[in-house]
Design an enzyme around this catalytic site. Structure first.
Site, PDB file in Angstrom:
ATOM      1  N   ARG A 237      19.401  12.104  41.336  1.00  0.00           N
ATOM      2  CA  ARG A 237      18.885  13.401  40.886  1.00  0.00           C
ATOM      3  C   ARG A 237      18.978  13.479  39.371  1.00  0.00           C
ATOM      4  NH1 ARG A 237      22.985  15.074  38.967  1.00  0.00           N
ATOM      5  NH2 ARG A 237      21.921  16.924  38.229  1.00  0.00           N
TER       6      ARG A 237
ATOM      7  N   GLN B 296      25.982  21.204  42.267  1.00  0.00           N
ATOM      8  CA  GLN B 296      25.946  20.100  41.298  1.00  0.00           C
ATOM      9  C   GLN B 296      26.953  20.330  40.173  1.00  0.00           C
ATOM     10  OE1 GLN B 296      23.270  21.365  42.807  1.00  0.00           O
ATOM     11  NE2 GLN B 296      21.454  20.070  42.658  1.00  0.00           N
TER      12      GLN B 296
ATOM     13  N   ASP C  90      13.867  20.432  33.699  1.00  0.00           N
ATOM     14  CA  ASP C  90      13.007  19.519  34.462  1.00  0.00           C
ATOM     15  C   ASP C  90      11.596  19.468  33.897  1.00  0.00           C
ATOM     16  OD1 ASP C  90      15.222  19.455  36.374  1.00  0.00           O
ATOM     17  OD2 ASP C  90      13.728  18.558  37.711  1.00  0.00           O
TER      18      ASP C  90
ATOM     19  N   LYS D 119      17.291  24.171  36.968  1.00  0.00           N
ATOM     20  CA  LYS D 119      17.958  24.522  38.234  1.00  0.00           C
ATOM     21  C   LYS D 119      18.067  26.032  38.390  1.00  0.00           C
ATOM     22  CE  LYS D 119      18.958  22.370  40.802  1.00  0.00           C
ATOM     23  NZ  LYS D 119      18.131  22.082  41.982  1.00  0.00           N
TER      24      LYS D 119
HETATM   25  O1  MRU Z   1      18.175  19.328  41.395  1.00  0.00           O
HETATM   26  P1  MRU Z   1      18.926  18.624  40.320  1.00  0.00           P
HETATM   27  O2  MRU Z   1      20.383  18.530  40.558  1.00  0.00           O
HETATM   28  O3  MRU Z   1      18.334  17.272  40.018  1.00  0.00           O
HETATM   29  O4  MRU Z   1      18.701  19.526  39.038  1.00  0.00           O
HETATM   30  C1  MRU Z   1      19.050  19.002  37.791  1.00  0.00           C
HETATM   31  C2  MRU Z   1      18.764  19.938  36.695  1.00  0.00           C
HETATM   32  O5  MRU Z   1      18.368  21.054  36.885  1.00  0.00           O
HETATM   33  C3  MRU Z   1      18.956  19.401  35.323  1.00  0.00           C
HETATM   34  O6  MRU Z   1      19.282  20.415  34.418  1.00  0.00           O
HETATM   35  C4  MRU Z   1      17.671  18.707  34.842  1.00  0.00           C
HETATM   36  O7  MRU Z   1      17.174  17.824  35.801  1.00  0.00           O
HETATM   37  C5  MRU Z   1      17.894  17.979  33.573  1.00  0.00           C
HETATM   38  S1  MRU Z   1      19.090  16.736  33.763  1.00  0.00           S
HETATM   39  C6  MRU Z   1      19.324  15.893  32.381  1.00  0.00           C
END
Ligand code: MRU
Length: 339
Positions: free
Chosen positions: A49, A186, A227, A238
């Site tokens: 992830r 997370q 993302d 997130k």
């Molecule tokens: O669903 P996840 O745990 O992959 O979400 C991750 C995030 O929201 C992070 O902030 C994003 O991917 C950037 S990570 C460097």
């Protein structure tokens, strides 16, 4: 392909391994990945992830398949399937486009060098963000962060956690408040694990406590990852990030997003155009899998479970990129669409 090793992804002696992020913080189990189906499954389950890391993992897998003798049509199909595994993170699409361009221009043998380049570039991008961001952190700062954005989410030191690690390394005496991050924890599982590894003093809180901490004057700044960043500076991260930003503005707490250029989508005009992944109801009704199996809601409780939310640019104090820190004025003048 040469050996490539990061905290959560490694290519070693011709085999691709993924650290199973479901098992953390208590167990460090590595899973071998040999097929597109396995990688898609791991991405969907969040065993691998973090926006940058899934793009890098998918690229390494494509290069591995090329080395195993896959032909061009099979590799094109593989890239298309991987591309669709996670709709919000633009890094995955960027990586697949880069791999497909290498394939089209130079053939199957070009995929190895391209994937190695993507992996190694991310390490450098993280170092650059860490340096740019740490310069903004005041001595003694109490920093709030959300989700996990460190070496478990990138090939390098991370985005927001990269900044935190660098500020700590520089002896700034920081303290980090970690949002546990619903629904998959997370923050509680992965960011706490990383804070411990980095020996950064931290306190774990429930997401719903953040506003109170800001009201009590206990938060000096907020650092989050992303993302996808749209051309106008709106960004997806997130779920829970948006409410942090609203609360930060009300309490006058600086709110920064930290991301490499690979997370910026200049083709996406604003946040309303960012596709948001919807996740299974069971993640909100309870927990299952390696966390145990508990359901706390009635079995037929109706659930809404978007994985990400969109924070409007007007709530952002600065965009900490690998190249520079952009101000709201620069973003408003179109700096992100020129990247
Ligand atoms: O669903 P996840 O745990 O992959 O979400 C991750 C995030 O929201 C992070 O902030 C994003 O991917 C950037 S990570 C460097």
């Amino acid at each position: 392909m040469k050996d490539l090793i990061s905290t959560s992804l490694k290519y070693q002696q011709g085999q691709l391994w993924v650290l199973d992020q479901h098992q953390l913080p208590d167990q460090e189990n590595w899973l071998e990945c040999t097929s597109v189906e396995a990688m898609v499954d791991m991405i969907r389950k969040l065993q691998i992830r973090g926006a940058p890391l899934i793009g890098i993992g998918a690229s390494l897998l494509l290069a591995h398949l090329a080395e195993q003798g896959c032909d061009t049509p099979a590799l094109e199909q593989a890239a298309a399937t991987l591309r669709d595994a996670r709709p919000t993170a633009v890094n995955l699409m960027n990586c697949m486009d880069r791999m497909l361009a290498a394939l089209a221009q130079h053939g199957v043998s070009a995929l190895t060098g391209c994937a190695e380049g993507i992996f190694e570039e991310d390490i450098q991008l993280c170092l650059n963000m860490a340096r740019n961001g740490a310069a903004l952190i005041a001595p003694g700062a109490r920093i709030l962060t959300h989700c996990n954005t460190g070496s478990l989410a990138t090939a390098g030191v991370g985005t927001a956690i990269g900044v935190i690690g660098e500020a700590h390394r520089q002896g700034k005496g920081i303290h980090v408040y970690v949002d546990e991050t619903r629904p998959l924890l997370q923050g509680g599982r992965l960011t706490c694990w990383e804070m411990r590894q980095l020996q950064v003093p931290y306190t774990l809180i429930c997401d719903s406590m953040a506003a109170m901490l800001m009201a009590q004057g206990k938060i000096d700044c907020i650092l989050v990852g992303s993302d996808r960043i749209a051309a106008n500076g709106d960004f997806a991260n997130k779920v829970g990030t948006y409410s942090l930003a609203v609360n930060a503005q009300y309490h006058r707490v600086p709110f920064y997003v930290v991301a490499p250029y690979t997370t910026v989508d200049p083709q996406c005009p604003d946040g309303s155009q960012i596709p948001i992944e919807q996740r299974p109801a069971a993640e909100v009704q309870g927990v299952s899998g390696s966390f145990g199996k508990v359901r706390w809601s009635p079995q037929d409780a109706q659930v809404y479970n978007p994985a990400f939310d969109v924070t409007p640019a007007k709530l952002v104090t600065g965009w900490i990129l690998d190249t520079e820190v952009l101000s709201p004025q620069q973003v408003e003048a179109g700096a992100l669409s020129r990247l």
